[in-house]
Write a protein that holds these residues in place. Structure first.
Motif, mmCIF file in Angstrom:
data_model
loop_
_atom_site.group_PDB
_atom_site.id
_atom_site.type_symbol
_atom_site.label_atom_id
_atom_site.label_comp_id
_atom_site.label_asym_id
_atom_site.label_seq_id
_atom_site.Cartn_x
_atom_site.Cartn_y
_atom_site.Cartn_z
ATOM 1 N N ASP A 112 0.845 -1.192 0.000
ATOM 2 C CA ASP A 112 0.000 0.000 0.000
ATOM 3 C C ASP A 112 0.882 1.243 0.000
ATOM 4 O O ASP A 112 1.434 1.644 1.025
ATOM 5 C CB ASP A 112 -0.911 0.009 1.238
ATOM 6 C CG ASP A 112 -1.967 -1.080 1.180
ATOM 7 O OD1 ASP A 112 -2.449 -1.376 0.070
ATOM 8 O OD2 ASP A 112 -2.300 -1.646 2.238
ATOM 9 N N GLY A 113 1.054 1.832 -1.182
ATOM 10 C CA GLY A 113 1.865 3.042 -1.293
ATOM 11 C C GLY A 113 3.351 2.799 -1.314
ATOM 12 O O GLY A 113 4.133 3.760 -1.333
ATOM 13 N N THR A 120 5.994 4.779 -3.477
ATOM 14 C CA THR A 120 5.724 4.876 -4.911
ATOM 15 C C THR A 120 5.432 6.337 -5.272
ATOM 16 O O THR A 120 4.945 7.110 -4.464
ATOM 17 C CB THR A 120 4.531 4.003 -5.297
ATOM 18 O OG1 THR A 120 3.398 4.354 -4.494
ATOM 19 C CG2 THR A 120 4.843 2.541 -5.093
ATOM 20 N N SER A 121 5.749 6.677 -6.505
ATOM 21 C CA SER A 121 5.490 8.016 -7.021
ATOM 22 C C SER A 121 4.727 7.885 -8.327
ATOM 23 O O SER A 121 4.571 6.784 -8.875
ATOM 24 C CB SER A 121 6.811 8.750 -7.264
ATOM 25 O OG SER A 121 7.557 8.091 -8.282
ATOM 26 N N ALA A 126 3.784 5.151 -13.460
ATOM 27 C CA ALA A 126 3.658 5.288 -14.912
ATOM 28 C C ALA A 126 4.617 4.351 -15.640
ATOM 29 O O ALA A 126 4.239 3.697 -16.625
ATOM 30 C CB ALA A 126 3.918 6.743 -15.318
ATOM 31 N N LEU A 127 5.861 4.266 -15.155
ATOM 32 C CA LEU A 127 6.840 3.373 -15.789
ATOM 33 C C LEU A 127 6.426 1.924 -15.627
ATOM 34 O O LEU A 127 6.559 1.109 -16.562
ATOM 35 C CB LEU A 127 8.218 3.614 -15.174
ATOM 36 C CG LEU A 127 9.396 2.883 -15.812
ATOM 37 C CD1 LEU A 127 9.504 3.214 -17.296
ATOM 38 C CD2 LEU A 127 10.695 3.230 -15.094
ATOM 39 N N TYR A 128 5.917 1.574 -14.451
ATOM 40 C CA TYR A 128 5.452 0.208 -14.195
ATOM 41 C C TYR A 128 4.349 -0.160 -15.186
ATOM 42 O O TYR A 128 4.388 -1.215 -15.824
ATOM 43 C CB TYR A 128 4.933 0.108 -12.763
ATOM 44 C CG TYR A 128 4.581 -1.294 -12.301
ATOM 45 C CD1 TYR A 128 5.455 -2.016 -11.496
ATOM 46 C CD2 TYR A 128 3.385 -1.902 -12.665
ATOM 47 C CE1 TYR A 128 5.144 -3.290 -11.056
ATOM 48 C CE2 TYR A 128 3.066 -3.186 -12.236
ATOM 49 C CZ TYR A 128 3.938 -3.869 -11.435
ATOM 50 O OH TYR A 128 3.628 -5.142 -11.011
ATOM 51 N N TRP A 152 -3.937 0.116 -9.415
ATOM 52 C CA TRP A 152 -2.954 0.843 -10.217
ATOM 53 C C TRP A 152 -3.386 0.954 -11.679
ATOM 54 O O TRP A 152 -2.836 1.745 -12.425
ATOM 55 C CB TRP A 152 -1.599 0.128 -10.141
ATOM 56 C CG TRP A 152 -0.733 0.651 -9.038
ATOM 57 C CD1 TRP A 152 -1.133 1.154 -7.835
ATOM 58 C CD2 TRP A 152 0.694 0.741 -9.048
ATOM 59 N NE1 TRP A 152 -0.059 1.531 -7.073
ATOM 60 C CE2 TRP A 152 1.090 1.287 -7.796
ATOM 61 C CE3 TRP A 152 1.678 0.396 -9.955
ATOM 62 C CZ2 TRP A 152 2.423 1.520 -7.462
ATOM 63 C CZ3 TRP A 152 3.011 0.604 -9.617
ATOM 64 C CH2 TRP A 152 3.377 1.170 -8.392
ATOM 65 N N GLY A 153 -4.324 0.106 -12.095
ATOM 66 C CA GLY A 153 -4.791 0.158 -13.466
ATOM 67 C C GLY A 153 -4.380 -1.012 -14.331
ATOM 68 O O GLY A 153 -4.581 -0.992 -15.554
ATOM 69 N N VAL A 154 -3.812 -2.062 -13.743
ATOM 70 C CA VAL A 154 -3.488 -3.266 -14.516
ATOM 71 C C VAL A 154 -4.791 -4.014 -14.787
ATOM 72 O O VAL A 154 -5.550 -4.304 -13.857
ATOM 73 C CB VAL A 154 -2.502 -4.169 -13.758
ATOM 74 C CG1 VAL A 154 -2.200 -5.436 -14.561
ATOM 75 C CG2 VAL A 154 -1.201 -3.415 -13.460
ATOM 76 N N PRO A 155 -5.104 -4.332 -16.044
ATOM 77 C CA PRO A 155 -6.365 -5.002 -16.356
ATOM 78 C C PRO A 155 -6.462 -6.372 -15.680
ATOM 79 O O PRO A 155 -5.470 -7.105 -15.578
ATOM 80 C CB PRO A 155 -6.331 -5.149 -17.880
ATOM 81 C CG PRO A 155 -5.356 -4.113 -18.344
ATOM 82 C CD PRO A 155 -4.325 -4.007 -17.263
#
Length: 364
Positions: A112-113, A120-121, A126-128, A152-155
């Motif tokens: 978490d974070g 995390t930043s 974004a790079l991940y 994070w937005g991973v499908p």
């Protein structure tokens, strides 16, 4: 068929030991490349017969590692790349795409974070996500990690859960090993020993155990591992007047003897992606106290383990755990559920789905 595992480093750590356990159980030819710190786990992997390459990076932004990885993938005739830990996932996925082979990743450390103990930043995220799209699938080691990847937005269709595993026999209690290890440490058989295992970093909160020690007279604290927090932990022990009762082993390739020497295991870390060390302790017949262990989140509470919700409860939980007098407990069934052989079969099945040629000859 051939699989190249790319990992950020091979110092002693959960992801590193997980790879060590997985390699001999996968029914494919594997080699490993480490991008930094070929530590004690590299030696253990080599001793098991697996080739370990070292492509030491000069820093996190050393992009020259990409063409070196591409050449290694092509020269070795690898059919699939499997990446582990953030830096390896970023550069390994790019290299796999350039080399024309599919890639999968295991997400061991997204909290978490934080990731790998660091905040995390927006740039890290974004790079991940950008490089995640270059791979075929991400293995989450627990449901908790799956939730964080989704956030994070991973499908969802690009995530699969394959829990970590342990080799229960590797941690089987041996009373002779207990006696020998305690003798080596200068700890007599009657002295209660509270133990913890992990990398000595601030986020693991091993300082809470040192702070609890004055409330446990006559008890020894055994911290197994090394890391940047060691000087601070020693200073804290000196300040509290318990330095003579705190033992820090430093980095170690194996942990069985240390578990055997303990009477109670504690994991004070408030953020874990799985909780391997808790399972290892249970496999040794130890009672365990922990702040976070996703591996046990969906398992009914048992007599072997107790979760604490706040640091203030830690001294009382330790005192209660030591009331058992050091007697070993039966190994709970949950340990068998997380057998590494089961994890290896699931990983092999995933390889077969992603790169069918890799799966040729794999028994169902």
């Amino acid at each position: 068929m051939r699989v190249l595992h790319v990992i950020t480093g091979l110092d002693a750590g959960g992801a590193e030991h997980q790879l060590r356990l997985l390699l001999p159980r996968l029914p494919v030819e594997c080699e490993v490349v480490t991008l930094s710190h070929p530590g004690v786990v590299a030696g253990a992997i080599r001793a098991g017969g697996t080739v370990v390459h070292e492509l030491t990076m000069r820093g996190n932004r050393d992009v020259t590692v990409v063409p070196r990885l591409v050449r290694l993938i092509r020269r070795g005739g690898f059919d699939l790349v499997h990446t582990h830990l953030y830096r390896a996932c970023v550069y390994g996925r790019v290299a796999a795409r350039l080399a024309g082979v599919p890639a999968v990743a295991t997400e061991h450390s997204l909290g978490d974070g934080v990731i790998e103990g660091h905040r995390t930043s927006a740039g890290v995220r974004a790079l991940y996500l950008t490089t995640e799209r270059l791979g075929r699938m991400t293995i989450a080691v627990s449901g908790a990690v799956t939730g964080r990847l989704l956030a994070w937005g991973v499908p969802a269709h690009r995530i699969t859960v394959i829990p970590n595993g342990i080799d229960p026999g590797e941690f089987r209690f041996d009373p002779r090993l207990r006696d020998a290890t305690r003798a080596e440490l200068g700890v007599t058989p009657d002295v209660p020993v509270v133990g913890a295992v992990g990398r000595m970093v601030a986020g693991k909160r091993f300082d809470l155990l040192v702070q609890a020690l004055p409330a446990l007279p006559g008890t020894v604290l055994l911290l197994v591992g090394g890391g940047p927090a060691v000087p601070a932990l020693r200073a804290c022990a000196t300040r509290l007047g318990v330095a003579d009762r705190v033992i820090i082993t430093g980095e170690t390739a194996g942990t069985r003897e240390w578990y055997c020497a303990m009477d109670l295991f504690v994991s004070p870390s408030p953020r874990e992606t799985f909780g391997l060390t808790v399972l290892e302790a249970l496999a040794s017949g130890l009672p365990a106290v922990y702040a976070c262990c996703p591996a046990l989140d969906d398992v009914p509470a048992g007599g072997s383990w107790r979760r604490i919700d706040r640091p203030a409860a830690l001294p009382g939980a330790l005192a209660a755990g030591l009331d058992r007098g050091g007697a070993r407990l039966p190994v709970p069934a949950v340990v068998g559920h997380y057998d590494i052989a089961r994890a290896a079969r699931s990983v092999a099945d995933l390889y077969q789905r992603i790169a069918p040629r890799v799966g040729e000859g794999i028994a169902p």
